[in-house]
Design a protein around this motif. Structure first.
Motif, PDB file in Angstrom:
ATOM      1  N   GLY A  45      -9.746  -3.397  15.196  1.00 11.34           N
ATOM      2  CA  GLY A  45      -9.024  -2.131  15.229  1.00 11.34           C
ATOM      3  C   GLY A  45      -9.807  -1.048  14.529  1.00 11.34           C
ATOM      4  O   GLY A  45     -11.037  -1.080  14.453  1.00 11.34           O
ATOM      5  N   SER A  70      -3.863   5.773  23.549  1.00 11.17           N
ATOM      6  CA  SER A  70      -3.952   4.711  24.549  1.00 11.17           C
ATOM      7  C   SER A  70      -5.248   3.925  24.369  1.00 11.17           C
ATOM      8  O   SER A  70      -5.269   2.711  24.553  1.00 11.17           O
ATOM      9  CB  SER A  70      -3.858   5.281  25.958  1.00 11.17           C
ATOM     10  N   ARG A  73      -4.772   1.475  21.358  1.00  8.06           N
ATOM     11  CA  ARG A  73      -3.930   0.332  21.718  1.00  8.06           C
ATOM     12  C   ARG A  73      -4.737  -0.714  22.498  1.00  8.06           C
ATOM     13  O   ARG A  73      -4.668  -1.906  22.223  1.00  8.06           O
ATOM     14  CB  ARG A  73      -2.744   0.831  22.549  1.00  8.06           C
ATOM     15  N   ILE A  74      -5.532  -0.258  23.442  1.00  7.66           N
ATOM     16  CA  ILE A  74      -6.327  -1.162  24.271  1.00  7.66           C
ATOM     17  C   ILE A  74      -7.436  -1.814  23.443  1.00  7.66           C
ATOM     18  O   ILE A  74      -7.718  -3.004  23.602  1.00  7.66           O
ATOM     19  CB  ILE A  74      -6.899  -0.404  25.484  1.00  7.66           C
ATOM     20  N   ARG A  76      -7.457  -2.522  20.216  1.00  9.41           N
ATOM     21  CA  ARG A  76      -6.887  -3.582  19.375  1.00  9.41           C
ATOM     22  C   ARG A  76      -6.543  -4.812  20.207  1.00  9.41           C
ATOM     23  O   ARG A  76      -6.723  -5.937  19.766  1.00  9.41           O
ATOM     24  CB  ARG A  76      -5.662  -3.074  18.632  1.00  9.41           C
ATOM     25  N   LYS A  77      -6.054  -4.586  21.410  1.00  8.83           N
ATOM     26  CA  LYS A  77      -5.682  -5.698  22.294  1.00  8.83           C
ATOM     27  C   LYS A  77      -6.899  -6.573  22.614  1.00  8.83           C
ATOM     28  O   LYS A  77      -6.799  -7.792  22.629  1.00  8.83           O
ATOM     29  CB  LYS A  77      -5.084  -5.139  23.581  1.00  8.83           C
ATOM     30  N   HIS A  78      -8.059  -5.951  22.820  1.00 10.28           N
ATOM     31  CA  HIS A  78      -9.272  -6.687  23.176  1.00 10.28           C
ATOM     32  C   HIS A  78     -10.149  -6.987  21.967  1.00 10.28           C
ATOM     33  O   HIS A  78     -11.312  -7.375  22.143  1.00 10.28           O
ATOM     34  CB  HIS A  78     -10.068  -5.901  24.221  1.00 10.28           C
ATOM     35  N   GLU A  79      -9.630  -6.799  20.768  1.00 10.28           N
ATOM     36  CA  GLU A  79     -10.317  -7.099  19.506  1.00 10.28           C
ATOM     37  C   GLU A  79     -11.649  -6.357  19.364  1.00 10.28           C
ATOM     38  O   GLU A  79     -12.677  -6.929  19.031  1.00 10.28           O
ATOM     39  CB  GLU A  79     -10.514  -8.605  19.349  1.00 10.28           C
ATOM     40  N   ALA A 110     -12.111  -3.908  27.758  1.00  7.86           N
ATOM     41  CA  ALA A 110     -11.384  -2.809  27.114  1.00  7.86           C
ATOM     42  C   ALA A 110     -11.661  -1.487  27.816  1.00  7.86           C
ATOM     43  O   ALA A 110     -10.733  -0.716  28.106  1.00  7.86           O
ATOM     44  CB  ALA A 110     -11.773  -2.715  25.639  1.00  7.86           C
ATOM     45  N   GLU A 113     -10.098  -1.300  31.363  1.00  8.11           N
ATOM     46  CA  GLU A 113      -8.657  -1.041  31.303  1.00  8.11           C
ATOM     47  C   GLU A 113      -8.376   0.400  30.920  1.00  8.11           C
ATOM     48  O   GLU A 113      -7.495   1.057  31.491  1.00  8.11           O
ATOM     49  CB  GLU A 113      -7.986  -1.999  30.316  1.00  8.11           C
ATOM     50  N   TYR A 114      -9.124   0.931  29.943  1.00 11.82           N
ATOM     51  CA  TYR A 114      -8.910   2.314  29.504  1.00 11.82           C
ATOM     52  C   TYR A 114      -9.209   3.296  30.632  1.00 11.82           C
ATOM     53  O   TYR A 114      -8.419   4.208  30.899  1.00 11.82           O
ATOM     54  CB  TYR A 114      -9.772   2.629  28.279  1.00 11.82           C
TER      55      TYR A 114
END
Length: 156
Positions: A45, A70, A73-74, A76-79, A110, A113-114
């Motif tokens: 993060g 946004s 968030r993405i 952190r989701k993908h480390e 990441a 997706e972004y």
């Protein structure tokens, strides 16, 4: 307040047959090593720039415009570890993002997706523009009704 900052408590649990000075010293040394490792290791993060470039420099950069939440968030989701700096004096605001990840696949996923979410967001009309369009439509319908009543249009 100052005393709270200067005094910290650490709990150490030791399992030993006989608690000696050596055992206590090695346990405290292990705790201090672990605390130092946690302090210097970048967390997943948002990080400070110092923490991000701590062990090895090599952080990649990208410029992000639009909504930065946004991206956070993405990431952190993908480390992904990252640091964000706002570029002053730009309208709309832009941010420079410095980032790292343990695996290149995580970075790729990441950013795919972004960008996908960003493209979908750009394709949608804004809520304000839709609101203005419906407001004008309602006003036009109101004017038409008034004209029909004035000119003796069909009554209901």
């Amino acid at each position: 307040m100052q005393e709270d900052l200067e005094q910290r408590t650490v709990s150490v649990s030791i399992q030993a047959a006989k608690l000696s000075g050596r055992v206590l010293r090695s346990a405290v040394a292990a705790v201090l090593r672990k605390m130092e490792q946690e302090r210097t290791t970048p967390k997943v993060g948002r990080n400070s720039m110092k923490r991000l470039s701590g062990r090895d420099g090599g952080a990649n950069t990208i410029e992000v415009t639009g909504r930065i939440r946004s991206f956070e968030r993405i990431a952190r989701k993908h480390e992904v570890r990252y640091h964000i700096e706002k570029n002053a004096g730009t309208t709309p605001p832009t941010w420079t993002v410095y980032f790292k990840a343990n695996q290149a696949d995580a970075l790729t996923a990441a950013f795919k997706e972004y960008t996908r979410k960003d493209l979908v967001r750009e394709g949608r009309p804004s809520l304000l523009s839709q609101l203005h369009k419906f407001k004008e439509l309602a006003q036009a319908l109101g004017r038409d009704r008034v004209k029909n009543k004035e000119h003796g249009g069909p009554e209901r």
